[in-house]
Motif scaffolding. Structure first.
Motif, PDB file in Angstrom:
ATOM      1  N   SER A  48       0.815  -1.221   0.000  1.00 58.34           N
ATOM      2  CA  SER A  48       0.000   0.000   0.000  1.00 58.34           C
ATOM      3  C   SER A  48       0.848   1.270   0.000  1.00 58.34           C
ATOM      4  N   ARG A  49       2.074   1.169   0.481  1.00 55.15           N
ATOM      5  CA  ARG A  49       2.962   2.341   0.473  1.00 55.15           C
ATOM      6  C   ARG A  49       3.470   2.655  -0.935  1.00 55.15           C
ATOM      7  N   CYS A  50       3.359   1.689  -1.843  1.00 51.87           N
ATOM      8  CA  CYS A  50       3.821   1.882  -3.224  1.00 51.87           C
ATOM      9  C   CYS A  50       2.749   2.477  -4.124  1.00 51.87           C
ATOM     10  N   THR A  51       1.516   2.422  -3.704  1.00 56.67           N
ATOM     11  CA  THR A  51       0.429   2.867  -4.573  1.00 56.67           C
ATOM     12  C   THR A  51       0.488   4.371  -4.808  1.00 56.67           C
ATOM     13  N   ILE A  52      -0.077   4.782  -5.927  1.00 51.80           N
ATOM     14  CA  ILE A  52      -0.075   6.190  -6.321  1.00 51.80           C
ATOM     15  C   ILE A  52      -1.015   6.987  -5.430  1.00 51.80           C
ATOM     16  N   VAL A  53      -0.521   8.103  -4.930  1.00 54.38           N
ATOM     17  CA  VAL A  53      -1.358   9.056  -4.209  1.00 54.38           C
ATOM     18  C   VAL A  53      -1.929   9.995  -5.267  1.00 54.38           C
ATOM     19  N   TYR A  54      -3.250   9.992  -5.424  1.00 53.24           N
ATOM     20  CA  TYR A  54      -3.843  10.774  -6.512  1.00 53.24           C
ATOM     21  C   TYR A  54      -4.650  11.969  -6.047  1.00 53.24           C
ATOM     22  N   PRO A  56      -5.815  14.738  -2.369  1.00 54.62           N
ATOM     23  CA  PRO A  56      -5.362  15.387  -1.143  1.00 54.62           C
ATOM     24  C   PRO A  56      -5.670  14.614   0.142  1.00 54.62           C
ATOM     25  N   HIS A  57      -6.526  13.610   0.073  1.00 57.25           N
ATOM     26  CA  HIS A  57      -6.939  12.902   1.282  1.00 57.25           C
ATOM     27  C   HIS A  57      -6.056  11.685   1.548  1.00 57.25           C
ATOM     28  N   LYS A  58      -5.946  11.316   2.807  1.00 58.22           N
ATOM     29  CA  LYS A  58      -5.094  10.208   3.224  1.00 58.22           C
ATOM     30  C   LYS A  58      -5.418   8.910   2.476  1.00 58.22           C
ATOM     31  N   ASP A  59      -6.707   8.700   2.196  1.00 55.83           N
ATOM     32  CA  ASP A  59      -7.096   7.465   1.528  1.00 55.83           C
ATOM     33  C   ASP A  59      -7.218   7.604   0.009  1.00 55.83           C
ATOM     34  N   ASP A  60      -6.729   8.680  -0.553  1.00 56.44           N
ATOM     35  CA  ASP A  60      -6.705   8.865  -2.009  1.00 56.44           C
ATOM     36  C   ASP A  60      -5.483   8.138  -2.574  1.00 56.44           C
ATOM     37  N   ARG A  61      -5.527   6.820  -2.483  1.00 54.22           N
ATOM     38  CA  ARG A  61      -4.443   5.976  -2.975  1.00 54.22           C
ATOM     39  C   ARG A  61      -5.020   5.005  -3.986  1.00 54.22           C
ATOM     40  N   ALA A  62      -4.266   4.749  -5.023  1.00 55.46           N
ATOM     41  CA  ALA A  62      -4.748   3.941  -6.143  1.00 55.46           C
ATOM     42  C   ALA A  62      -4.652   2.451  -5.869  1.00 55.46           C
ATOM     43  N   GLY A  63      -5.671   1.733  -6.300  1.00 50.89           N
ATOM     44  CA  GLY A  63      -5.629   0.277  -6.309  1.00 50.89           C
ATOM     45  C   GLY A  63      -5.047  -0.193  -7.626  1.00 50.89           C
ATOM     46  N   GLU A  64      -5.012  -1.503  -7.819  1.00 49.02           N
ATOM     47  CA  GLU A  64      -4.358  -2.024  -9.028  1.00 49.02           C
ATOM     48  C   GLU A  64      -5.068  -1.638 -10.316  1.00 49.02           C
ATOM     49  N   GLU A  65      -6.353  -1.342 -10.267  1.00 47.23           N
ATOM     50  CA  GLU A  65      -7.052  -0.949 -11.494  1.00 47.23           C
ATOM     51  C   GLU A  65      -6.644   0.439 -11.982  1.00 47.23           C
ATOM     52  N   PHE A  66      -6.075   1.231 -11.117  1.00 45.83           N
ATOM     53  CA  PHE A  66      -5.664   2.580 -11.484  1.00 45.83           C
ATOM     54  C   PHE A  66      -4.604   2.576 -12.588  1.00 45.83           C
ATOM     55  N   TYR A  67      -3.862   1.485 -12.685  1.00 41.98           N
ATOM     56  CA  TYR A  67      -2.760   1.422 -13.636  1.00 41.98           C
ATOM     57  C   TYR A  67      -3.204   1.027 -15.036  1.00 41.98           C
ATOM     58  N   HIS A  68      -4.288   0.306 -15.172  1.00 40.12           N
ATOM     59  CA  HIS A  68      -4.695  -0.107 -16.517  1.00 40.12           C
ATOM     60  C   HIS A  68      -6.034   0.488 -16.947  1.00 40.12           C
ATOM     61  N   PRO A 114       9.925   3.672  -8.773  1.00 41.78           N
ATOM     62  CA  PRO A 114      10.982   3.200  -7.859  1.00 41.78           C
ATOM     63  C   PRO A 114      10.449   2.329  -6.714  1.00 41.78           C
ATOM     64  N   GLY A 115       9.323   2.703  -6.146  1.00 38.46           N
ATOM     65  CA  GLY A 115       8.753   1.907  -5.062  1.00 38.46           C
ATOM     66  C   GLY A 115       8.336   0.521  -5.514  1.00 38.46           C
ATOM     67  N   TRP A 116       7.728   0.448  -6.716  1.00 44.75           N
ATOM     68  CA  TRP A 116       7.310  -0.849  -7.248  1.00 44.75           C
ATOM     69  C   TRP A 116       8.518  -1.705  -7.586  1.00 44.75           C
ATOM     70  N   VAL A 117       9.565  -1.114  -8.128  1.00 45.64           N
ATOM     71  CA  VAL A 117      10.777  -1.878  -8.467  1.00 45.64           C
ATOM     72  C   VAL A 117      11.396  -2.454  -7.195  1.00 45.64           C
ATOM     73  N   GLU A 118      11.482  -1.629  -6.162  1.00 42.03           N
ATOM     74  CA  GLU A 118      12.064  -2.084  -4.898  1.00 42.03           C
ATOM     75  C   GLU A 118      11.222  -3.209  -4.293  1.00 42.03           C
ATOM     76  N   LEU A 119       9.903  -3.061  -4.309  1.00 44.48           N
ATOM     77  CA  LEU A 119       9.029  -4.106  -3.758  1.00 44.48           C
ATOM     78  C   LEU A 119       9.160  -5.401  -4.571  1.00 44.48           C
ATOM     79  N   ARG A 120       9.211  -5.267  -5.876  1.00 46.50           N
ATOM     80  CA  ARG A 120       9.370  -6.454  -6.734  1.00 46.50           C
ATOM     81  C   ARG A 120      10.656  -7.196  -6.415  1.00 46.50           C
ATOM     82  N   GLU A 121      11.737  -6.452  -6.244  1.00 44.13           N
ATOM     83  CA  GLU A 121      13.024  -7.077  -5.923  1.00 44.13           C
ATOM     84  C   GLU A 121      12.930  -7.822  -4.605  1.00 44.13           C
ATOM     85  N   ARG A 122      12.278  -7.245  -3.629  1.00 37.69           N
ATOM     86  CA  ARG A 122      12.114  -7.912  -2.338  1.00 37.69           C
ATOM     87  C   ARG A 122      11.246  -9.148  -2.479  1.00 37.69           C
ATOM     88  N   CYS A 123      10.242  -9.099  -3.347  1.00 37.76           N
ATOM     89  CA  CYS A 123       9.384 -10.273  -3.567  1.00 37.76           C
ATOM     90  C   CYS A 123      10.175 -11.410  -4.189  1.00 37.76           C
TER      91      CYS A 123
END
Length: 124
Positions: A48-54, A56-68, A114-123
């Protein structure tokens, strides 16, 4: 698979009215993985820390559908040769000319890489 966790969490909230999130995550991971469960729990928390903040609100973070999903809308608008702004993108990119809406999505996506790349490497 993060959406499965969210659905399971929502089902538990619906069924029981209250959920200990840390305990629920550990139980969920325990059902799916036989080893490295603590590390995998941390990956789920970090997702959840990697998701896009879109917005002004704390919960304005993108889920996986936001990318496609917006990408398909952008392509459809462009292929149809429409002008102005795409009303379907205004909820997040604003009522701007289409090119600026596309630029907005591009910039948000690039900031998240960068956040997604780092998370992927850890996975891996």
């Amino acid at each position: 698979m993060p959406h499965l966790y969210t659905l399971d969490l929502a089902a538990n909230l619906w069924t029981y009215g209250n959920v200990d999130v840390k305990e629920h995550l550990a139980d969920f991971i325990g059902q799916l993985y036989s080893r490295q469960q603590q590390e995998i729990c941390q990956l789920y928390r970090d997702y959840s820390r990697c998701t896009i903040v879109y917005g002004p609100h704390k919960d304005d973070r993108a889920g996986e559908e936001f990318y496609h999903h917006p990408a398909r809308q952008i392509m459809g608008f462009w292929l149809q040769g429409k002008e102005g702004s795409d009303e379907r993108l205004c909820w997040t990119a604003g009522e701007k000319p289409f090119a600026e809406q596309v630029r907005w999505f591009k910039e948000k996506a690039e900031l998240a890489i960068p956040g997604w790349v780092e998370l992927r490497e850890r996975c891996l």
